[in-house]
Design an enzyme around this catalytic site. Structure first.
Site, PDB file in Angstrom:
ATOM      1  N   ASN A  10      52.896  99.574 141.606  1.00 22.19           N
ATOM      2  CA  ASN A  10      54.208  99.780 140.993  1.00 22.19           C
ATOM      3  C   ASN A  10      54.326 101.230 140.537  1.00 22.19           C
ATOM      4  O   ASN A  10      53.717 101.620 139.543  1.00 22.19           O
ATOM      5  CB  ASN A  10      54.387  98.825 139.813  1.00 22.19           C
ATOM      6  N   LYS A  12      56.910 102.593 139.393  1.00 27.53           N
ATOM      7  CA  LYS A  12      57.871 102.669 138.285  1.00 27.53           C
ATOM      8  C   LYS A  12      58.861 103.816 138.547  1.00 27.53           C
ATOM      9  O   LYS A  12      59.373 103.936 139.647  1.00 27.53           O
ATOM     10  CB  LYS A  12      57.130 102.789 136.957  1.00 27.53           C
ATOM     11  N   HIS A  94      59.507  92.289 135.467  1.00 30.98           N
ATOM     12  CA  HIS A  94      58.541  93.178 134.828  1.00 30.98           C
ATOM     13  C   HIS A  94      58.883  93.348 133.354  1.00 30.98           C
ATOM     14  O   HIS A  94      60.050  93.371 132.968  1.00 30.98           O
ATOM     15  CB  HIS A  94      58.539  94.546 135.527  1.00 30.98           C
ATOM     16  N   GLU A  96      58.972  95.753 131.417  1.00 31.34           N
ATOM     17  CA  GLU A  96      59.872  96.862 131.078  1.00 31.34           C
ATOM     18  C   GLU A  96      61.322  96.484 131.346  1.00 31.34           C
ATOM     19  O   GLU A  96      62.227  96.982 130.664  1.00 31.34           O
ATOM     20  CB  GLU A  96      59.454  98.106 131.864  1.00 31.34           C
ATOM     21  N   GLU A 169      51.041  89.840 133.413  1.00 30.49           N
ATOM     22  CA  GLU A 169      50.843  91.165 132.815  1.00 30.49           C
ATOM     23  C   GLU A 169      50.782  91.052 131.297  1.00 30.49           C
ATOM     24  O   GLU A 169      51.811  90.816 130.654  1.00 30.49           O
ATOM     25  CB  GLU A 169      52.018  92.075 133.161  1.00 30.49           C
ATOM     26  N   GLY A 175      49.661 100.263 130.759  1.00 27.10           N
ATOM     27  CA  GLY A 175      49.775 101.687 130.508  1.00 27.10           C
ATOM     28  C   GLY A 175      49.047 102.169 129.273  1.00 27.10           C
ATOM     29  O   GLY A 175      49.187 103.328 128.885  1.00 27.10           O
ATOM     30  N   SER A 215      46.615  97.800 133.215  1.00 25.76           N
ATOM     31  CA  SER A 215      45.630  98.883 133.281  1.00 25.76           C
ATOM     32  C   SER A 215      44.473  98.562 134.217  1.00 25.76           C
ATOM     33  O   SER A 215      43.314  98.924 133.949  1.00 25.76           O
ATOM     34  CB  SER A 215      45.111  99.232 131.873  1.00 25.76           C
TER      35      SER A 215
END
Length: 257
Positions: A10, A12, A94, A96, A169, A175, A215
């Site tokens: 991904n 992003k 996702h 985000e 996730e 991240g 991560s």
């Protein structure tokens, strides 16, 4: 039948220049995909550029879609447009997009269920993301699985293992450089699979692939890959680096053993 591993990259909202895409494309093309499915999620502005660049079967997978199709939907992407470009898969849900990291919520469990059905009805495969924030993880595994049930409740009936991949996730690990321990990740994946067995069917649970995202990198991929219920990775930062191929190699080796 063994589940074939699957690894996604991904990107992003990266990179900042089209001129940097070719280097990233090389990283994906360097992967040995003989034992592992691979997909990559470019920034929406870069999907078209990337759409025909992968020579090893890696699938270009947009990071979102709408559930209305083409029309007066400013800022949206339609599955019809994706299919016209020869794309076969889309990512949705996702964290985000769900409103983490200071970005306002663009999706919730209801809109995502509608999107999933729309994309599947249109003939696309879907990577569907679920995950919990730190505040829930700190309450323990039972609380995490209760939240996973909430996020899955409206889609249990849509979970076709041939068409849907679940990407788990842990939001607190995305991240941050902090990764769930292999055993914690395994326990969560096993719990998700148990939920699917109970609320969809044992056959669906056995067949569906569940990726770990949080991560993942070349260093921790071998240990995570050894866990029986981890079927792959959704990779963020490391998918922008040459080490991505090492992650693919690690799970290919582990699942071939």
């Amino acid at each position: 039948m063994p589940r074939k591993p699957i690894v996604g990259g991904n990107w992003k909202c990266n990179p900042d220049s089209v001129s940097k895409l070719d280097e990233l494309i090389v990283n994906i093309n360097d992967c040995d995909t003989s034992g592992c499915d691979v997909y990559v999620c470019p920034s929406p502005l870069h999907v078209f550029y990337c759409s025909d660049k992968f020579k090893n079967g890696a699938m270009v997978t947009p990071q979102n879609c709408n559930f209305k199709g083409c029309g007066a939907f400013t800022g949206e992407m339609a599955v019809e447009q994706m299919k016209d470009m020869g794309l076969k898969c889309v990512l949705m849900g996702h964290s985000e997009r769900r409103g983490e990291f200071g970005i306002f919520p663009m999706d919730d469990n209801s809109t995502l269920a509608t999107k999933l059905k729309y994309a599947l009805d249109a003939g696309l495969q879907v990577v569907f993301c679920i995950g919990e924030p730190l505040s829930i993880r700190e309450k323990g595994l039972d609380a995490v699985l209760a939240e996973m049930d909430v996020q899955l409740t409206q889609i249990y009936g849509l979970l076709d293992p041939a068409k849907v991949v679940i990407a788990y996730e842990p939001v607190w690990a995305i991240g941050t450089g902090v990764t769930a321990s292999p055993q914690d990740a395994q326990d969560t994946h096993a719990g998700i699979r148990k939920l699917i067995a109970e609320k969809a069917s044992p056959e669906v649970a056995e067949g569906i692939r569940i990726q770990y995202g949080g991560s993942a990198n070349a260093k921790n991929a071998p240990e995570l890959s050894a866990m029986p219920d981890i079927d792959g990775f959704l990779v963020g930062g490391a998918s922008l680096k040459p080490e991505f191929k090492e992650i693919v190699a690690a799970i290919s080796k582990a699942k071939a053993a």
